[in-house]
Write a protein that holds these residues in place. Sequence first.
Motif, PDB file in Angstrom:
ATOM      1  N   ASP A   1      -1.490  -8.208  -1.213  1.00 13.59           N
ATOM      2  CA  ASP A   1      -0.086  -8.258  -1.610  1.00 13.59           C
ATOM      3  C   ASP A   1       0.823  -7.740  -0.486  1.00 13.59           C
ATOM      4  O   ASP A   1       1.488  -6.715  -0.641  1.00 13.59           O
TER       5      ASP A   1
ATOM      6  N   TYR B   1       3.571  -6.295  -6.275  1.00 12.58           N
ATOM      7  CA  TYR B   1       2.916  -5.648  -7.414  1.00 12.58           C
ATOM      8  C   TYR B   1       3.272  -4.162  -7.459  1.00 12.58           C
ATOM      9  O   TYR B   1       3.450  -3.594  -8.549  1.00 12.58           O
TER      10      TYR B   1
ATOM     11  N   HIS C   1       6.266  -8.596 -14.714  1.00 17.30           N
ATOM     12  CA  HIS C   1       4.978  -9.079 -14.221  1.00 17.30           C
ATOM     13  C   HIS C   1       5.055 -10.515 -13.731  1.00 17.30           C
ATOM     14  O   HIS C   1       4.472 -10.864 -12.696  1.00 17.30           O
TER      15      HIS C   1
END
Length: 262
Positions: free
Chosen positions: A51, A56, A66
């Motif tokens: 990521d 996140y 989310h």
Amino acid sequence: MTIAGILFDVDDTLVDTKGAFARALEAVRAEHLPHVPAERDPEILSHWRTDPGGFYSRYTRGEMDHVTQRRHRAALLHETFGAAPVTETSFEAWDALFWGTFERSWTAHDDARAALDAAVAAGLRVGVVTNAATELQERKLKVAGLGDLPVLVGVDTLGFGKPDPRVFAEGARKLGIEPSRAAYVGDEPTVDALAAHEAGLTGVWLDRAGHRRGPDYGGHAGPGAGLQGDPQDPEALRAAGVVVLETLAELPAALGYGTGLG
């Protein structure tokens, strides 16, 4: 002090989330990145798991939801691998393929069931503290055959997640024990193990073979900022007070409630 309870992470600790992501991203590559050869699937998987945009982490800090973090990660993935831009419209089909494949791929690690049973048999209290939503992790554990393990703290419980020390303290409180009598087991060396250690728990890094993220994953902000060199270096973590294991079968001996699982 004797350990009275164990808090577990879910993803890549109890459930093979890396494997589920691999299958989901293979499907995405075939459908949405057809110019990228299958030989690059490991690169795509590494990009998703590390990521690089930090989306996140923003989700776990309560800065976005989310689905939004997933859309941003999808867009960066396409940009990185030279695919068509991900728009709000195209993301709907993208996510249906990705998330649908991901959910169908949830399975427990081979050592998870035995580890939980051994802890319970030894009289320890067990539960989950996770950086995902409580309902999602309850479903994931149920599909993986671990639905009897209670999810005590999700990212939605306090509105933020690990490595905030209050998350670990809340997990211990819900187990009914002091943090000093709780262990936390997770696959991320800093966000899980070192952060738990700094919160007063016994921090355990589960360093599964082939499951580390990219080089230097974990960064040098927050837990791990004082580590010398790679924050995924086992010796550096041990020197900082973290217990390092390669399988859950090692937990009883490492935490002093047995010598093995069989």
